[in-house]
Design a protein around this motif. Structure first.
Motif, PDB file in Angstrom:
ATOM      1  N   PHE A  74     -15.428  14.485  -7.945  1.00 46.16           N
ATOM      2  CA  PHE A  74     -15.352  13.521  -6.801  1.00 46.16           C
ATOM      3  C   PHE A  74     -15.539  14.215  -5.380  1.00 46.16           C
ATOM      4  CE2 PHE A  74     -12.770  11.058  -3.652  1.00 46.16           C
ATOM      5  CZ  PHE A  74     -13.300   9.750  -3.964  1.00 46.16           C
ATOM      6  N   ALA A  88     -13.062   7.920   1.722  1.00 48.79           N
ATOM      7  CA  ALA A  88     -13.522   7.732   0.411  1.00 48.79           C
ATOM      8  C   ALA A  88     -12.389   7.395  -0.581  1.00 48.79           C
ATOM      9  CB  ALA A  88     -14.369   8.819  -0.351  1.00 48.79           C
ATOM     10  N   ILE A  89     -11.470   8.313  -0.304  1.00 47.03           N
ATOM     11  CA  ILE A  89     -10.034   8.232  -1.132  1.00 47.03           C
ATOM     12  C   ILE A  89      -9.404   6.809  -0.977  1.00 47.03           C
ATOM     13  CG2 ILE A  89      -7.903   9.109  -1.918  1.00 47.03           C
ATOM     14  CD1 ILE A  89      -9.372  12.073  -1.100  1.00 47.03           C
ATOM     15  N   ARG A  90      -9.251   6.517   0.530  1.00 44.76           N
ATOM     16  CA  ARG A  90      -8.810   5.281   0.798  1.00 44.76           C
ATOM     17  C   ARG A  90      -9.580   4.260   0.407  1.00 44.76           C
ATOM     18  NH1 ARG A  90      -8.035   6.573   5.886  1.00 44.76           N
ATOM     19  NH2 ARG A  90      -5.964   7.226   5.534  1.00 44.76           N
ATOM     20  N   ALA A  91     -10.863   4.194   0.374  1.00 46.41           N
ATOM     21  CA  ALA A  91     -11.548   3.008  -0.081  1.00 46.41           C
ATOM     22  C   ALA A  91     -11.516   2.923  -1.479  1.00 46.41           C
ATOM     23  CB  ALA A  91     -12.948   3.025   0.228  1.00 46.41           C
ATOM     24  N   ARG A  92     -11.401   4.014  -2.141  1.00 46.91           N
ATOM     25  CA  ARG A  92     -11.559   3.836  -3.858  1.00 46.91           C
ATOM     26  C   ARG A  92     -10.000   3.995  -4.365  1.00 46.91           C
ATOM     27  NH1 ARG A  92     -14.984   7.941  -7.732  1.00 46.91           N
ATOM     28  NH2 ARG A  92     -13.679   7.776  -9.391  1.00 46.91           N
ATOM     29  N   GLY A  93      -9.558   4.834  -4.004  1.00 52.09           N
ATOM     30  CA  GLY A  93      -8.137   5.097  -4.900  1.00 52.09           C
ATOM     31  C   GLY A  93      -8.327   5.926  -5.882  1.00 52.09           C
ATOM     32  N   TRP A  94      -7.414   6.294  -6.629  1.00 51.67           N
ATOM     33  CA  TRP A  94      -7.533   7.018  -7.869  1.00 51.67           C
ATOM     34  C   TRP A  94      -7.505   6.284  -9.224  1.00 51.67           C
ATOM     35  CZ3 TRP A  94      -9.509  11.637  -7.051  1.00 51.67           C
ATOM     36  CH2 TRP A  94      -9.317  12.283  -5.903  1.00 51.67           C
ATOM     37  N   GLY A  95      -7.408   4.772  -9.248  1.00 49.48           N
ATOM     38  CA  GLY A  95      -7.541   4.038 -10.396  1.00 49.48           C
ATOM     39  C   GLY A  95      -6.279   4.460 -11.077  1.00 49.48           C
ATOM     40  N   HIS A 128     -18.785  13.686  -2.021  1.00 45.90           N
ATOM     41  CA  HIS A 128     -18.469  13.519  -0.640  1.00 45.90           C
ATOM     42  C   HIS A 128     -18.689  14.599   0.148  1.00 45.90           C
ATOM     43  CE1 HIS A 128     -17.460   9.418  -1.932  1.00 45.90           C
ATOM     44  NE2 HIS A 128     -16.924   9.694  -2.684  1.00 45.90           N
ATOM     45  N   THR A 148      -2.724  11.704  -4.378  1.00 42.07           N
ATOM     46  CA  THR A 148      -3.887  12.334  -3.920  1.00 42.07           C
ATOM     47  C   THR A 148      -3.316  13.760  -3.899  1.00 42.07           C
ATOM     48  OG1 THR A 148      -5.009  10.594  -2.508  1.00 42.07           O
ATOM     49  CG2 THR A 148      -5.411  13.008  -2.093  1.00 42.07           C
TER      50      THR A 148
END
Length: 497
Positions: free
Chosen positions: A465, A489-496, A469, A219
């Motif tokens: 992104f 939201a970052i913790r749930a989705r990550g950055w792929g 949010h 991040t």
């Protein structure tokens, strides 16, 4: 890892697999190869008992009690007493995810086949994990010379003693086992000692801390790139030639990762730079982030070593039970301490970039990035949250492993205090992700205030992104919920990736 199940005992267990077990409640199964190794090692134990050999923790007491021989009819009863005597944990209780990580780490260590534990014990531990049976485990009590206290609390619950969480309800161990459809763990010679004589709490919790640290560092790469766009930074420090001139570990990789996010925009051609030379928080991103990535890789290597090898004492090698000091966690702890310090450095430059974007002296933007004029506060008070986060991360970078009271009548006169290092890192990583979210919010606001500006392909996705949010700031509003929502939201989705 296959579908919803993690197979333990064939391929090395990874941090991602362990995190899936801990946080996504993946089931585990022992591979046939692991079962075979466990059975072969158990035969060594049975032979040692038959020959009445003096073996630490099997036919002798533990710690200072190593000079006490156990009678043949006390071997199994002693193993039950091991957990009772070592359940000395106090303080806050481990979250369920950390308990699951500890349980999985212990299963992985036993699957190596150098412990001598009964196969029935390993199967019972796996069954408890799969059933959602989670012992109540206090966080304080281990000094990292085997995590005796937390593992003893785990063992107590498996024996039908102590307490456990089952489906969100705190119950007596026996009742939790009954509701989960489980039986108390069968304890024979060596089994109680095998359950507690490992660093599985530090290893499991350490893996989760590293997963959070990796997400925070990913991040921060994106936050730094978005801040560079907002600042109109000079990105010549990211060039291949510059970083090849002094190829410090990780520096080139960090530069390439951030440069790739800027590709396709004006900064990628260095046409939008506002200065010949920027403040260090922009200019030194590659060296600082690169150093953090290097520290992360070294800590990760230690966790993988612990997950996939035996730290048991005694350890079974070449068919013999051998006393050793492989449970010592000095190397592990030093890497975690170094990573905590590295996170402090990346936190500091992230905070500095956010503050620079809010300053008209540096950014040529409205003070505190408010579009409503100076009768509004804008992000002025968000600076206090940024400062508090950076300060807490910096405080946790201080070493906590250099002093120890001797234990066991002076026999245990060294320990690295790995649990403290793991706890500090996990707390720092959580705060670092929130700090990165602060920088993203500030950078997105700064870009929006510039009007229609071209961005790189990667930074466009990052800005989009953020805006999915957190709305652009117009009139003053609470910024804390915005930052928290983005971080989650970052913790749930990550950055792929």
């Amino acid at each position: 890892m296959s579908g919803g199940t993690v197979v333990i005992g064939d391929a090395p267990l990874t941090i991602d697999a362990l995190t899936a077990i801990a946080r996504e409640s993946r089931h585990v199964i022992l591979s046939p190869a692991a079962r075979g190794r466990i059975g072969t090692a158990r035969s060594v134990i049975e032979l040692a008992i038959a020959e009445n050999k003096p073996v630490y923790g099997l036919t002798t007491g533990l710690g200072a009690g190593v000079d006490t021989r156990l009678s043949a009819d006390d071997l199994a009863a002693f193993q039950r007493r091991v957990a009772f005597a070592r359940a000395v944990g106090v303080g806050d209780e481990m979250p369920v995810a950390e308990v699951r990580a500890m349980m999985a780490a212990r299963i992985a260590g036993m699957s190596v086949g150098q412990t001598g534990v009964s196969l029935a014990v390993v199967e019972a531990l796996a069954a408890a994990l799969n059933a959602g049976f989670h012992p109540i485990v206090p966080t304080i009590g281990s000094i990292g010379a085997a995590d005796l206290a937390p593992l003893a609390h785990m063992a107590l619950a498996l024996l039908g003693e102590g307490q456990a969480d089952y489906r969100g309800e705190r119950l007596a161990g026996a009742e939790a086992l009954r509701r989960a459809g489980l039986q108390p763990v069968p304890i024979g010679p060596k089994d109680g000692h095998a359950l507690v004589v490992a660093n599985a709490a530090s290893t499991g919790r350490g893996a989760l801390a590293l997963a959070e640290a990796r997400l925070a560092l990913d991040t921060l790469d994106r936050a730094a790139a978005l801040s560079m766009e907002a600042f109109g930074a000079n990105i010549t420090p990211l060039s291949e030639a510059v970083n090849a001139a002094r190829p410090a570990p990780g520096q080139g990789e960090a530069a390439r990762a951030i440069y790739a996010l800027l590709a396709g925009g004006p900064l990628g051609d260095n046409k939008a730079s506002r200065r010949v030379q920027d403040p260090l928080s922009f200019r030194c991103v590659a060296p600082v982030h690169g150093a953090a990535r290097t520290a992360f890789a070294e800590a990760e290597a230690m966790v993988l070593l612990e997950l996939n090898h035996s730290g048991d004492n005694p350890v079974i090698v070449e068919g013999q039970l051998v006393s050793n000091g492989n449970f010592d966690m000095t190397g592990f702890t030093l890497r975690f301490e170094a990573l905590s310090q590295a996170l402090s450095h990346v936190a500091t430059i992230s905070a500095q970039r956010a503050l620079k974007l809010m300053s008209p002296v540096y950014s040529d933007q409205p003070r505190f990035l408010t579009p409503m004029g100076q009768s509004r506060t804008g992000f002025a008070t968000l600076q206090k949250a940024i400062g508090a986060l950076e300060g807490e991360i910096r405080a946790r970078a201080q070493p906590a492993t250099l002093a120890l009271l001797h234990a066991a009548d002076g026999v245990e006169d060294h320990a690295a205090n790995a649990p403290a290092a793991v706890t500090k890192l996990g707390e720092s990583a959580e705060r670092l992700l929130v700090l990165a979210a602060c920088e993203l919010v500030v950078a997105a606001q700064s870009i929006d205030l510039r009007g229609t500006v071209a961005l790189g392909e990667g930074t466009t996705r990052i800005r989009d992104f953020v805006r999915a949010h957190v709305e652009r700031l117009e009139e003053d509003r609470p910024s804390g919920p915005d930052v928290s929502r983005l971080a989650e939201a970052i913790r749930a989705r990550g950055w792929g990736g």
